[in-house]
Write a protein that holds these residues in place. Structure first.
Motif, PDB file in Angstrom:
ATOM      1  N   UNK A  97       0.797  -1.215   0.000  1.00 43.33           N
ATOM      2  CA  UNK A  97       0.000   0.000   0.000  1.00 43.33           C
ATOM      3  C   UNK A  97       0.834   1.271   0.000  1.00 43.33           C
ATOM      4  N   UNK A  98       0.326   2.288  -0.687  1.00 41.26           N
ATOM      5  CA  UNK A  98       0.973   3.587  -0.687  1.00 41.26           C
ATOM      6  C   UNK A  98       2.105   3.772  -1.672  1.00 41.26           C
ATOM      7  N   UNK A  99       2.227   2.848  -2.621  1.00 38.85           N
ATOM      8  CA  UNK A  99       3.336   2.988  -3.574  1.00 38.85           C
ATOM      9  C   UNK A  99       2.885   3.620  -4.890  1.00 38.85           C
ATOM     10  N   UNK A 100       1.614   3.998  -4.982  1.00 41.08           N
ATOM     11  CA  UNK A 100       1.178   4.731  -6.159  1.00 41.08           C
ATOM     12  C   UNK A 100       0.398   3.937  -7.178  1.00 41.08           C
ATOM     13  N   UNK A 101      -0.175   2.810  -6.786  1.00 39.21           N
ATOM     14  CA  UNK A 101      -0.945   2.017  -7.753  1.00 39.21           C
ATOM     15  C   UNK A 101      -2.189   2.769  -8.215  1.00 39.21           C
ATOM     16  N   UNK A 160     -11.662  -0.330 -21.901  1.00 39.21           N
ATOM     17  CA  UNK A 160     -10.505  -0.631 -21.064  1.00 39.21           C
ATOM     18  C   UNK A 160     -10.949  -0.347 -19.633  1.00 39.21           C
ATOM     19  N   UNK A 161     -11.173  -1.410 -18.872  1.00 39.98           N
ATOM     20  CA  UNK A 161     -11.776  -1.305 -17.545  1.00 39.98           C
ATOM     21  C   UNK A 161     -10.674  -1.408 -16.497  1.00 39.98           C
ATOM     22  N   UNK A 162     -10.521  -0.355 -15.707  1.00 44.72           N
ATOM     23  CA  UNK A 162      -9.468  -0.287 -14.703  1.00 44.72           C
ATOM     24  C   UNK A 162     -10.067  -0.581 -13.325  1.00 44.72           C
ATOM     25  N   UNK A 163      -9.713  -1.716 -12.745  1.00 42.66           N
ATOM     26  CA  UNK A 163     -10.233  -2.143 -11.442  1.00 42.66           C
ATOM     27  C   UNK A 163      -9.184  -1.849 -10.379  1.00 42.66           C
ATOM     28  N   UNK A 164      -9.449  -0.828  -9.567  1.00 40.32           N
ATOM     29  CA  UNK A 164      -8.485  -0.368  -8.580  1.00 40.32           C
ATOM     30  C   UNK A 164      -8.804  -0.966  -7.208  1.00 40.32           C
ATOM     31  N   UNK A 165      -7.787  -1.113  -6.368  1.00 37.54           N
ATOM     32  CA  UNK A 165      -7.909  -1.637  -4.997  1.00 37.54           C
ATOM     33  C   UNK A 165      -8.553  -3.024  -5.009  1.00 37.54           C
ATOM     34  N   UNK A 196      -5.812  -4.175 -13.656  1.00 41.63           N
ATOM     35  CA  UNK A 196      -6.138  -4.466 -12.262  1.00 41.63           C
ATOM     36  C   UNK A 196      -4.989  -4.012 -11.373  1.00 41.63           C
ATOM     37  N   UNK A 197      -5.324  -3.343 -10.289  1.00 44.04           N
ATOM     38  CA  UNK A 197      -4.290  -2.998  -9.305  1.00 44.04           C
ATOM     39  C   UNK A 197      -4.729  -3.476  -7.936  1.00 44.04           C
ATOM     40  N   UNK A 198      -3.767  -3.962  -7.158  1.00 42.52           N
ATOM     41  CA  UNK A 198      -4.054  -4.434  -5.815  1.00 42.52           C
ATOM     42  C   UNK A 198      -2.775  -4.733  -5.073  1.00 42.52           C
ATOM     43  N   UNK A 199      -2.911  -5.094  -3.823  1.00 44.72           N
ATOM     44  CA  UNK A 199      -1.720  -5.372  -3.025  1.00 44.72           C
ATOM     45  C   UNK A 199      -1.083  -6.708  -3.408  1.00 44.72           C
ATOM     46  N   UNK A 200      -1.877  -7.605  -3.951  1.00 45.20           N
ATOM     47  CA  UNK A 200      -1.371  -8.953  -4.187  1.00 45.20           C
ATOM     48  C   UNK A 200      -1.470  -9.331  -5.663  1.00 45.20           C
ATOM     49  N   UNK A 201      -0.673 -10.306  -6.037  1.00 49.76           N
ATOM     50  CA  UNK A 201      -0.805 -10.890  -7.367  1.00 49.76           C
ATOM     51  C   UNK A 201      -2.179 -11.553  -7.495  1.00 49.76           C
TER      52      UNK A 201
END
Length: 888
Positions: free
Chosen positions: A65-69, A261-266, A295-300
């Protein structure tokens, strides 16, 4: 800025640069992936309705978290929306000019009431409403039907306004959906009055599609439209509607064509133990192959992991070639290589770019691509590792030798020296101890270090080599490159550890894991903590040859008690050692894996695996009982009654903690053989641990004494709730549903709904199939029972659950007796004779004859508790009652 060490390392000028691009590489990854996606869509073989082709229509950015995703995704959205907002250094993509529609959705629980699948789907459709400007009937009609069913009295436009989804185009979607209804009314030539009710329009459309009317197929011609319109419009159905949306997008005329282009954050906020929301979102990605997802998230994303089979619909590397941990060979257009990228540490691309720019000569990279590849792989993206590799390169080059890749296939002692140099003695001690663990908290790290105070661990977590994930079981983990170097390298410090030091630390770490689980379990049992402790504990015990499994045995029993069956990943071994377990920890891991995997494997395979682990002789006496018990269960499921009885008897005679369950197994085997008096006599010896109420229900059910059977199953469920046993509660509830299905279909509806709710939190294959049998009983006498039973018969065979086959055939007899289908009934009873030829479940033949009002078998080994005529009358009355209920 010049690197003076590089400048003064040789008589030949060496250029250097410390500069990194600002997310340029991440943008390039996205741009390239979109380009490959567009090429894939344009390929002649692409079919939006193909549900079997592998999916590569996504890219994943993950990191702490907090790295700018989120910032990165917002910047990508802006760049896709308006080229003028794209940073100059990012450059213009090759597909510039294509009609791209970015849709960013924040899945954070704090954003718009959390990761609500309705909101996700509506957001996508709202975006399309503005850019397409026309109805999408195949999708809009079922969406309106869903909305009217699930949100009665709340207009869609009001929901859009209330939830903040409206934006500038909030009213366009309701207008377009109404347009789809009007279009359907006109195409199908329906009366004007019908057009006001989506359900009636949908019904008419389904009829027209089934009749292959040309105008209906032109309106909504997706092959699966009719099927999706016919099923109950609940959340499960909604999750399949994206297939219809993808089909509508694919047939848009050129002037309206668009690539979403669907961007799924968190994305991490969708996760829980059972992956309910994640399952819906994965379907969205799979069913919209013409859309691209960022897709962005904390985990793979673990979708390529076959171990998730059963928790998600589509798993494994064949389904998601881009989500595998390693680079895919020779990627082709539309099927690119790895699509998972770490944010925070440098991506492999950034590492290579840095190494190429760091040292140059005559404008060309000095470090060869082969060496850069090795350095990048060993660095785990850690900039310090890259710096040390550059220094090593210069040192080797200064000796007059040309560096080769093998020079960099190792960790750097200096990496540890620099990392540890400014740490106190206690901090270094904690760091080494923590490196034994995949993740940890302050208590765990302190106890693993053998210290009595947390101050050293607290100071350590402030260091940049420690990452934090506050949502994980244990929030802290050591950077991969440092952990590897620490565990495999020689740090050359005065207080470096010996092999004995490492072994003692492993013993302390294993004990600390056990204490943490046991203390938590005594207060508020946590299934998540149990599984996490098991995974780390098994690896520690294997890696350090710890023969005393201590608390792991108790944890293994607790794991099996709950009947939830999360995957317990066995300790990884080098390929040369993968012939079989060679330590007690290996054997325990294989034991638990075999027990859990029986939900997804044939019971014959389960019996083979358990026999193999028993033959190793590595299990303790207690764990041997566990293996014997579950092997006996597998034998019972397979119809190997004698082998099952022998296994249960061994466990019962040992009089260990599984003895009550083994005695229950023996009672059930007596019941299976038709010896009801013996089974009944065993009940007082069983108690809760032997599931006495459930065993009583199993005895009463074949006697047709449904009221008492229902009461017994109800008591079993209540007792399971009292003991906080979710697995047993689901089993008892499924059996309750089955009994109710014979006597009261309306109540069975409610009981089955609860059954599916409970099973949704578990991984119980046999109970799930039992619930499907109960649903057939509830629907007996209706039209689709026979076809559903045929499908279910195949699933039961594949699972190796022979005990369910006689029950399924008896259910068909009930259905056919209600309908008076004498020929079908005779054929089913013949199959039932075959299924019970070995003497197991022979009483079902008697039950079938009673339901069909046929003569009883002349020879009978069944020892009933009641008069056989009474039993026969009860089962026949269930048939006549259902006939009366259906108006036959």
């Amino acid at each position: 800025m010049a690197d003076l060490r590089a400048l003064f390392s040789s008589n030949h000028p060496v250029g250097s640069s410390e500069a990194f691009t600002n997310r340029q590489s991440q943008w390039h990854l996205v741009a390239t992936a979109i380009e490959e996606h567009l090429q894939h869509l344009a390929a002649p073989g692409f079919d939006v309705e193909d549900l079997e082709a592998p999916r590569n229509n996504l890219i994943v950015f993950h990191g702490v978290g907090g790295v700018g995703k989120s910032t990165l995704l917002r910047k990508i959205e802006a760049s896709l929306t308006d080229a003028e907002q794209r940073p100059v250094q990012w450059g213009e993509p090759a597909w510039s000019g294509e009609r791209i529609l970015p849709v960013r959705i924040d899945l954070a629980r704090s954003a718009s009431n959390g990761p609500d699948f309705e909101r996700v789907l509506l957001t996508i459709r709202l975006a399309l409403a503005a850019h397409v400007g026309r109805p999408l009937p195949s999708f809009d009609l079922p969406l309106r039907r869903y909305w009217e069913t699930q949100h009665p009295g709340e207009p869609l436009e009001e929901y859009v306004r209330r939830t903040g989804l409206a934006g500038r185009f909030g009213q366009m979607l309701p207008q377009q959906i109404q347009g789809a209804v009007s279009e359907a009314v006109g195409a199908l030539q329906l009366p004007g009055l019908v057009g006001s009710a989506a359900g009636q329009v949908v019904s008419a459309l389904v009829t027209a599609l089934r009749e292959r009317r040309e105008r209906a197929r032109a309106l909504a011609g997706c092959a699966r439209t009719a099927d999706l319109l016919e099923i109950e419009p609940d959340l499960e159905a909604l999750s399949y509607y994206p297939h219809l949306l993808a089909w509508e997008i694919s047939r848009l005329p050129a002037k309206h064509s668009v690539v979403p282009v669907i961007l799924l954050d968190t994305f991490e906020d969708t996760g829980d133990r059972h992956r309910d929301t994640e399952r819906l979102l994965q379907r969205l990605v799979w069913l919209m192959p013409n859309a691209f997802f960022v897709v962005s998230g904390r985990n793979r994303l673990p979708w390529a992991n076959p171990a998730l089979q059963g928790q998600l619909d589509y798993t494994g590397p064949e389904a998601w070639p881009g989500l595998t941990p390693t680079q895919q060979p020779a990627p082709t257009a539309g099927q690119g290589g790895t699509r998972q990228h770490l944010i925070g540490d440098l991506s492999p691309r950034d590492c290579d770019d840095h190494l190429a720019r760091r040292l140059t000569q005559d404008g060309q990279p000095l470090i060869s691509p082969e060496i850069r590849e090795v350095i990048t792989e060993r660095s785990h993206g850690l900039p310090l590792h890259l710096d040390l590799a550059v220094s090593r390169y210069l040192e080797i080059r200064r000796t007059g030798r040309t560096p080769v890749p093998a020079d960099f296939d190792h960790t750097f002692p200096a990496l540890i020296a620099r990392t540890l140099s400014d740490l106190t003695t206690d901090e270094r001690h904690v760091l080494r101890s923590a490196s034994l663990l995949d993740a940890w908290d302050l208590d765990l790290a302190t106890q693993a270090a053998g210290l009595t105070h947390q101050s050293a661990a607290r100071r350590l977590i402030e260091r940049p080599m420690i990452s934090e994930d506050p949502h994980a079981v244990w929030p802290y983990h050591l950077h991969g490159a440092i952990r590897t170097a620490l565990r495999t390298g020689d740090d050359h410090l005065e207080d470096q550890w010996t092999a004995a030091d490492w072994h003692q630390a492993a013993v302390r770490a294993l004990a600390a894991l056990g204490r943490q689980w046991q203390e938590a379990d005594a207060v508020v049992p946590s299934r998540t903590l149990l599984v996490a402790c098991l995974r780390q504990g098994l690896r520690l015990a294997r890696d350090h040859q710890l023969d005393d499994l201590a608390w792991l045995t108790d944890a293994a029993y607790t794991y099996t008690d709950d009947s939830v069956w999360e995957p317990i990943a066995p300790p990884t071994q080098p390929p040369a050692q993968q012939l079989g377990p060679d330590t007690p920890a290996d054997a325990l891991a294989e034991l638990l894996a075999a027990i859990a995997r029986r939900q997804h494997e044939h019971r014959g395979r389960t019996a083979e695996r358990l026999t193999a682990v028993l033959d190793t002789g590595l299990l303790s006496d207690e764990l041997t009982e566990l293996a014997l018990y579950y092997r006996a269960k597998a034998h019972k499921d397979l119809g190997r009654t004698d082998a099952a009885l022998e296994g249960y008897r061994q466990v019962a005679d040992a009089d260990g903690r599984l003895a009550p369950r083994a005695r229950r197994g023996m009672a059930n085997l007596a019941r299976i053989r038709g010896d009801f008096p013996t089974a009944l006599a065993a009940i007082p010896t069983l108690g809760w641990k032997g599931r006495h109420h459930r065993v009583l229900g199993h005895i009463l059910f074949p006697h047709g004494d449904m009221d008492r059977a229902i009461a017994a199953y109800d008591a079993a469920r209540a007792e399971a709730e009292q003991h906080n046993a979710p697995g047993e509660r689901a089993i008892a509830q499924a059996l309750l549903s089955l009994a109710c299905a014979f006597t009261d279909p309306a109540r069975a509806d409610d009981e089955l709904a609860l059954t599916h709710q409970l099973l949704g939190q578990l991984d119980q294959r046999a109970t799930t199939l039992l619930a499907q049998v109960a649903a057939l009983v509830r629907d007996a006498g209706t039209n689709d029972v026979t076809d559903r039973a045929a499908v279910l018969r195949t699933e039961i065979t594949v699972a190796g659950l022979a005990w369910l086959t006689p029950l399924l055939e008896t259910t068909l007899v009930f259905h056919q007796a209600v309908r008076g289908a004498q020929d079908d009934l005779t054929a089913t009873i013949d199959r039932l004779h075959e299924a019970t030829a070995n003497g197991d479940f022979a009483y079902y033949v008697h039950i079938a004859a009673a339901m069909g009002d046929l003569p009883q078998p002349s020879r009978s080994a069944v020892q009933w508790l009641d008069d056989e005529l009474t039993v026969r009358a009860r089962w026949r009355s269930l048939v006549t009652a259902r006939q009366h209920h259906l108006g036959y």
